[in-house]
Design an enzyme around this catalytic site. Structure first.
Site, PDB file in Angstrom:
ATOM      1  N   HIS A 143     -21.191  21.112 -29.651  1.00  0.00           N
ATOM      2  CA  HIS A 143     -20.396  20.116 -28.908  1.00  0.00           C
ATOM      3  C   HIS A 143     -19.443  20.760 -27.901  1.00  0.00           C
ATOM      4  O   HIS A 143     -18.899  20.071 -27.037  1.00  0.00           O
ATOM      5  CB  HIS A 143     -19.560  19.258 -29.865  1.00  0.00           C
ATOM      6  CG  HIS A 143     -20.375  18.368 -30.753  1.00  0.00           C
ATOM      7  ND1 HIS A 143     -21.342  17.525 -30.267  1.00  0.00           N
ATOM      8  CD2 HIS A 143     -20.361  18.188 -32.105  1.00  0.00           C
ATOM      9  CE1 HIS A 143     -21.897  16.856 -31.272  1.00  0.00           C
ATOM     10  NE2 HIS A 143     -21.324  17.248 -32.397  1.00  0.00           N
ATOM     11  N   ASP A 180     -29.545  18.813 -34.871  1.00  0.00           N
ATOM     12  CA  ASP A 180     -28.318  18.276 -35.469  1.00  0.00           C
ATOM     13  C   ASP A 180     -28.315  16.761 -35.196  1.00  0.00           C
ATOM     14  O   ASP A 180     -28.804  16.312 -34.161  1.00  0.00           O
ATOM     15  CB  ASP A 180     -27.104  18.930 -34.813  1.00  0.00           C
ATOM     16  CG  ASP A 180     -25.786  18.535 -35.458  1.00  0.00           C
ATOM     17  OD1 ASP A 180     -25.228  19.348 -36.217  1.00  0.00           O
ATOM     18  OD2 ASP A 180     -25.305  17.418 -35.193  1.00  0.00           O
ATOM     19  N   HIS A 182     -26.073  14.825 -34.355  1.00  0.00           N
ATOM     20  CA  HIS A 182     -25.234  14.432 -33.222  1.00  0.00           C
ATOM     21  C   HIS A 182     -25.804  15.002 -31.932  1.00  0.00           C
ATOM     22  O   HIS A 182     -26.530  16.007 -31.948  1.00  0.00           O
ATOM     23  CB  HIS A 182     -23.795  14.918 -33.462  1.00  0.00           C
ATOM     24  CG  HIS A 182     -23.216  14.422 -34.753  1.00  0.00           C
ATOM     25  ND1 HIS A 182     -23.080  15.235 -35.863  1.00  0.00           N
ATOM     26  CD2 HIS A 182     -22.803  13.197 -35.119  1.00  0.00           C
ATOM     27  CE1 HIS A 182     -22.571  14.512 -36.866  1.00  0.00           C
ATOM     28  NE2 HIS A 182     -22.398  13.272 -36.444  1.00  0.00           N
ATOM     29  N   ASP A 268     -27.126  17.528 -40.704  1.00  0.00           N
ATOM     30  CA  ASP A 268     -26.480  16.235 -40.917  1.00  0.00           C
ATOM     31  C   ASP A 268     -27.418  15.057 -40.629  1.00  0.00           C
ATOM     32  O   ASP A 268     -26.997  13.909 -40.705  1.00  0.00           O
ATOM     33  CB  ASP A 268     -25.180  16.122 -40.102  1.00  0.00           C
ATOM     34  CG  ASP A 268     -25.253  16.784 -38.754  1.00  0.00           C
ATOM     35  OD1 ASP A 268     -26.375  17.078 -38.299  1.00  0.00           O
ATOM     36  OD2 ASP A 268     -24.198  17.001 -38.139  1.00  0.00           O
TER      37      ASP A 268
END
Ligand SMILES: [Zn+2]
Length: 381
Positions: A143, A180, A182, A268
């Site tokens: 991120h 991931d 996200h 995740d």
């Protein structure tokens, strides 16, 4: 097959404090001090399972070295680097940039070690010491954008390693696959106008960052078409993820023909994660890894290096990570005791609303210009 493995106990010492999941403790708001979602346990327990299962004996340990300022500055701004260094000297540390990404005193050194760990993994592979590699680093990175950390990430470990491969080893094209749950927004941002780095993110539709990772985000300028986003609906299981791999990721990589594949490996999207709502199992992660290895074998002599990202189930991340590393190393699966539970969840097979998204993106992949040596592979739709 020799698989490189990076881990260091200091990664467990990255201190995210007493946050209440992701918010700072605040008694007036009823936020009772607890632990941060991004704490050491998922990664530490993964490392310990690698040891206890015996897989450690099959891996080639690679020692992480601190990334230099020059290496970090290939991705990040001077302001960001200097702010992290300054806050790292404070008695209680600071925050990577968005108020939910705390780090403790000395956090700069650990974040630099994480970035340097991914660099070390990539170097070992490019030097021929290992065939592929997994860097179990912390804090995560995908991120972090050039001017700031965010989403529990301080520096973009994978992007820093990619730039290192380009500038020091002369690697031309790099394919980045981010599974991931996200959106891999930081990595996408770093290479948004770069036609030599293809970023592909499989993520749950609009979870984090907010309003990020839509199908329409495709790169800009010379990089138009070289950012690919697959925003999978919540509830996607093994079948949906494997369809995205087969219909989008594999054809895109074959057309792009990278010299190296880097994976932002978060866990995740697992069926037990508290921060998202996908349903991947160890069988799913293993199958995703094997498909990537197959395409890597075809396009870049099997060169895949993975950088550990998120994953917040302390009980299930270790089994998911182990499954991926066993696949990379060509080892037999250790038993996943949770598999009977999570594979029994309804809806693992590809669902029509998931298929619809995947087919939309697959249509765009057909527009990636085949690179030299790349194959204009047929894309189903
Ligand atoms: Zn994540």
């Amino acid at each position: 097959m020799t698989t490189g493995y990076v881990y260091h106990e200091l990664f467990g010492w990255h201190d995210t404090g007493t946050s209440v999941g992701l918010l700072p403790a605040n008694p007036a708001a009823g936020l009772q001090p607890f632990i941060h979602f991004e704490n050491a346990e998922t990664k530490r327990r993964l490392h310990e399972l690698i040891v206890v299962s015996g897989l450690i004996d099959k891996l080639e340990r690679i020692r992480p070295v601190h990334a230099t300022e020059e290496q970090i500055l290939r991705v990040h701004t001077e302001d960001h680097l200097e702010r992290i260094k300054a806050e790292s000297l404070l008695p209680k540390g600071g925050d990577a940039g968005d108020g939910v990404s705390p780090f403790g005193h000395g956090g700069y050194d650990i974040a630099a070690l994480a970035a340097g760990g991914v660099i070390a993994a990539v170097e070992a592979m490019l030097n021929g010491r290992v065939d592929n590699a997994y860097a179990l680093v912390r804090p995560p990175g995908h991120h972090a954008v050039p001017a700031s950390g965010m989403g529990f990430c301080v520096f973009n470990n994978l992007a820093i390693a990619a730039r290192h491969a380009r500038e020091v080893f002369g690697v031309g094209r790099i394919g980045v696959v981010d599974w991931d749950v996200h959106h891999g927004n930081g990595t996408q941002t770093a290479f948004y106008d770069d036609p030599d780095v293809l970023t592909i993110s499989l993520h749950q539709n609009n979870v984090f960052p907010p309003n990020s990772g839509a199908v329409e985000e495709r790169g800009e300028g010379a990089g138009l078409g070289y950012a690919v986003n697959v925003p999978l609906p919540g509830g996607t299981g093994d079948g949906g993820y494997l369809a995205a791999m087969d219909e989008v990721v594999v054809p895109a990589l074959k057309r792009f023909n990278p010299e190296l594949i880097l994976v932002a490996s978060g866990f995740d999207a697992s069926a037990m994660d508290p921060l998202a709502r996908q349903m991947l199992t160890t069988d799913g992660y293993r199958a995703l890894t094997l498909r990537l290895m197959e395409v890597a074998e075809e396009v870049c002599d099997g060169r895949i290096a993975m950088s550990h990202e998120g994953g917040y189930s302390p009980v299930y991340v270790p089994f998911c990570g182990l499954a991926v590393m066993e696949a990379l190393a060509g080892e037999e699966p250790f038993t996943d005791p949770f598999l009977p539970v999570v594979s029994g969840f309804a809806g693992h097979e590809l669902q029509p609303h998931q298929k619809e998204v995947i087919e939309r993106v697959a249509g765009l992949v057909a527009e990636i210009a085949p690179a030299p040596g790349g194959r204009p592979s047929p894309v189903s739709g």
